[in-house]
Design a protein around this motif. Structure first.
Motif, PDB file in Angstrom:
ATOM      1  N   LEU A 130      50.463 -56.774  33.462  1.00 13.03           N
ATOM      2  CA  LEU A 130      51.043 -56.322  32.192  1.00 13.03           C
ATOM      3  C   LEU A 130      50.026 -55.520  31.384  1.00 13.03           C
ATOM      4  O   LEU A 130      50.340 -54.480  30.808  1.00 13.03           O
ATOM      5  N   LEU A 150      49.424 -51.717  31.895  1.00  7.57           N
ATOM      6  CA  LEU A 150      50.413 -50.724  31.489  1.00  7.57           C
ATOM      7  C   LEU A 150      49.952 -49.982  30.242  1.00  7.57           C
ATOM      8  O   LEU A 150      49.358 -50.564  29.339  1.00  7.57           O
ATOM      9  N   ARG A 191      60.072 -49.367  28.661  1.00  9.61           N
ATOM     10  CA  ARG A 191      59.022 -50.357  28.458  1.00  9.61           C
ATOM     11  C   ARG A 191      59.414 -51.704  29.059  1.00  9.61           C
ATOM     12  O   ARG A 191      58.626 -52.349  29.759  1.00  9.61           O
ATOM     13  N   SER A 198      59.471 -51.544  32.863  1.00 11.27           N
ATOM     14  CA  SER A 198      58.095 -51.396  33.341  1.00 11.27           C
ATOM     15  C   SER A 198      57.375 -52.741  33.308  1.00 11.27           C
ATOM     16  O   SER A 198      56.645 -53.102  34.244  1.00 11.27           O
ATOM     17  N   ARG A 199      57.564 -53.487  32.244  1.00  8.59           N
ATOM     18  CA  ARG A 199      56.914 -54.794  32.130  1.00  8.59           C
ATOM     19  C   ARG A 199      57.479 -55.766  33.167  1.00  8.59           C
ATOM     20  O   ARG A 199      56.738 -56.574  33.745  1.00  8.59           O
ATOM     21  N   LYS A 212      56.723 -65.976  30.937  1.00  8.21           N
ATOM     22  CA  LYS A 212      56.535 -64.531  30.883  1.00  8.21           C
ATOM     23  C   LYS A 212      57.790 -63.802  31.360  1.00  8.21           C
ATOM     24  O   LYS A 212      58.202 -62.796  30.778  1.00  8.21           O
ATOM     25  N   GLU A 234      60.447 -61.250  29.081  1.00  7.61           N
ATOM     26  CA  GLU A 234      60.805 -59.869  29.392  1.00  7.61           C
ATOM     27  C   GLU A 234      62.306 -59.701  29.595  1.00  7.61           C
ATOM     28  O   GLU A 234      62.878 -58.671  29.222  1.00  7.61           O
TER      29      GLU A 234
END
Length: 227
Positions: free
Chosen positions: A82, A85, A94, A97-98, A142, A146
């Motif tokens: 993470l 990035l 975003r 991507s995460r 996590k 997201e």
């Protein structure tokens, strides 16, 4: 290194428990969960098994401590992905991507540290806490964060939100097992990257119920292939 090989993790007086966990984690790193025993950890630290039993009631208690440490290392790998990035203004780009970075961190750790990864999940996924308690596991927290972010920005429709994290986790974890213990074990690195790339694309499209744009595909591809 075999499970009987010395690990030698010297400890300060009063810190024997942590020294035993560190030694047991190194045993797991080299030989997986089967290598973790009270006797082997005590030998690695340089104490008697009797001294070790003052801190751990038995093998299962020591293994549980190593599983916790392995999950922490897995979470650090995901966090590092993470952190790699760059900033992105578009909230959907975003979020996806995460999510791709989390998948890469999970996958990278599993293939680099198969002994610790197998130890983290020894006993199978059924050995993890029940769903109401699973939030205590940092890697799962996590992922949920997201998925929640993608829902908040409107990419993940409300009707698709329930258990979406389980679907994403199942896809990446299943891919890992195909590489560790399945038909992809001998796959070249390029095929491994392609398999993860396609998995993250399928997850992204499944969450949003839409075909990813070429820009988003390129973004996911770049993240998966980053080193």
């Amino acid at each position: 290194m075999s499970s009987s090989a010395p690990v030698r993790t010297g400890y300060h007086h009063g810190d024997l428990r942590n020294a035993l966990v560190r030694a047991a984690a190194e045993l797991a790193r080299a030989g997986g969960p089967a290598a973790v025993t009270i006797r082997a950890a005590a030998r690695a630290v340089g104490v008697t098994p009797t001294a070790a039993y003052r801190h751990f009631a038995g093998h299962e208690a020591l293994l549980a401590a190593v599983k916790e440490r392995a999950l922490e290392e897995l979470a650090r790998s995901m966090t590092a992905a993470l952190d790699s990035l760059g900033p992105l203004d578009d909230p959907v780009e975003r979020g996806l991507s995460r999510l791709a970075a989390l998948g890469r961190g999970y996958f990278t750790f599993a293939l680099a540290e198969p002994g610790l990864f197998r130890t983290a999940f020894t006993g199978g996924l059924s050995a993890l806490p029940p769903l109401p308690d699973l939030d205590a596991a940092a890697p799962f927290r996590k992922l949920v964060a997201e998925i929640d972010n993608l829902a908040e920005v409107g990419y993940l429709p409300e009707r698709r939100r329930p258990m979406a994290e389980m679907s994403a986790w199942a896809a990446v974890h299943g891919l890992v097992m195909l590489h560790l213990d399945g038909p992809l074990a001998a796959a070249p690195p390029a095929d491994r990257e392609l398999a993860l790339e396609r998995t993250m694309e399928v997850i992204g499209e499944g969450l949003g119920g839409t075909v990813l744009s070429e820009r988003l595909r390129d973004r996911i591809r770049a993240i998966v292939r980053a080193h």
